[in-house]
Design a protein around this motif. Sequence first.
Motif, PDB file in Angstrom:
ATOM      1  N   GLY A   9       4.634   6.884 -12.105  1.00 57.90           N
ATOM      2  CA  GLY A   9       3.884   6.682 -10.870  1.00 57.90           C
ATOM      3  C   GLY A   9       3.936   7.898  -9.985  1.00 57.90           C
ATOM      4  N   ARG A  11       4.201   9.138  -6.633  1.00 53.56           N
ATOM      5  CA  ARG A  11       4.556   8.583  -5.340  1.00 53.56           C
ATOM      6  C   ARG A  11       5.281   9.577  -4.456  1.00 53.56           C
ATOM      7  NH1 ARG A  11       1.085   5.553  -5.047  1.00 53.56           N
ATOM      8  NH2 ARG A  11       0.807   4.104  -6.744  1.00 53.56           N
ATOM      9  N   HIS A 245       0.033   1.146  -8.722  1.00 52.09           N
ATOM     10  CA  HIS A 245      -0.304   2.362  -9.476  1.00 52.09           C
ATOM     11  C   HIS A 245      -0.116   2.132 -10.972  1.00 52.09           C
ATOM     12  CE1 HIS A 245      -0.627   6.823  -9.883  1.00 52.09           C
ATOM     13  NE2 HIS A 245       0.139   6.594 -10.950  1.00 52.09           N
ATOM     14  N   GLU A 273      -4.346  10.033 -13.584  1.00 54.96           N
ATOM     15  CA  GLU A 273      -3.602   9.831 -12.341  1.00 54.96           C
ATOM     16  C   GLU A 273      -4.540   9.526 -11.178  1.00 54.96           C
ATOM     17  OE1 GLU A 273      -0.542   9.358 -11.866  1.00 54.96           O
ATOM     18  OE2 GLU A 273       0.204   9.891 -13.843  1.00 54.96           O
ATOM     19  N   GLU A 277      -4.311   6.079  -9.128  1.00 55.86           N
ATOM     20  CA  GLU A 277      -4.074   6.162  -7.686  1.00 55.86           C
ATOM     21  C   GLU A 277      -5.233   5.554  -6.902  1.00 55.86           C
ATOM     22  OE1 GLU A 277      -1.312   7.760  -4.666  1.00 55.86           O
ATOM     23  OE2 GLU A 277      -1.229   7.115  -6.743  1.00 55.86           O
ATOM     24  N   ALA A 280      -5.094   1.749  -7.196  1.00 59.40           N
ATOM     25  CA  ALA A 280      -4.050   1.200  -6.332  1.00 59.40           C
ATOM     26  C   ALA A 280      -4.489   1.185  -4.875  1.00 59.40           C
ATOM     27  CB  ALA A 280      -2.764   2.007  -6.488  1.00 59.40           C
TER      28      ALA A 280
END
Length: 338
Positions: A9, A11, A245, A273, A277, A280
């Motif tokens: 993830g 983050r 995610h 990614e 992202e 999410a």
Amino acid sequence: MTTNVDIRGNRHRPAGSTRGGQFSEKTNSAPADQLSDPAPSTPLLPLAQRFGSVEEKLKVMQSELERSVEALGDDDQWLAYLKMMGRFHRYSFNNQLLIGVQRPDATRVAGFNTWKSLGRSVRKGERGIAILAPKVVNAKDENGAPELDANGKPVRRVVGFTATTVFDVSQTDGEELPTAHEALTEEPPAGYIDDLTAAITSHGYSVTYEPISGGAHAYTATDGSHRVVVDESLGEGDRATALAHELGHIVCGHTDQMDEYHTGHGGHRGRMEVEAESFAFVLSRANGMQTHLRGASEYVAGWQSKEPGALREVGETIAKATKSVLTGTQWRNAGEFL
């Protein structure tokens, strides 16, 4: 010795970091979810009033879609599109763009008869929003006889598209509708983490909480164990965004494409990614939670120049994944959408 490969993830990692299989970030000076919504360009629409024939409308709609897709290479435009997707996740990628370019302030849209069935009526003189509608016919076999499915019902096929019209709720009067989220919270609403966990497990993955070294907040194992592992030290806010995610990686099909999860020739780690992202971001907003979206322009600019059609593919992937999850799973905090 077998090597386990993880999708980790992305983050709150410092800019420029690639640790843990993540793509290098270049962030904006302010959180991307605080970027100003872009002023709409001068649209070629509304089509329903400017062009008479369906063929003319479809031609201009296609031109507008091509221009809108190209504009997604800008961070502000990408953010505006994701916010539009959150409001209209039941619509296709093309129709989300068409709604946004004609009426960027739209919140809920429906056809004339749908509004009527909900106790609301379109005000006289209001101009509709032109979108695409599939033309569906009963399929026939090579002998011209109707095709039937296993239950004896006619098989229906899409043979093309036509233009149709919808209206925003602001163009109608009548009975009050359930309200969507008036304000987004930094912390997950009650039950959101449980709903995320249920959505992940419904796809055959388990969720465990363990210590994770290296700074990653979560990862989805691709060693055959079907595990989503979340750093046990995370607070609820980071835990929710990490789960969302990783759910994005799963529903966008990334766990089946691990041979492409790299930045070398033929690799698509950046695309994966950005898709996870963005997914999410949309899912969390639909459930009343504010998340921070990292800049995507570095990657989409590269797709535009090196991979013709990639922007459209990315948008369609996110749109389909979001619709599937929001309509196929129970979300106790999801706002009411038409």
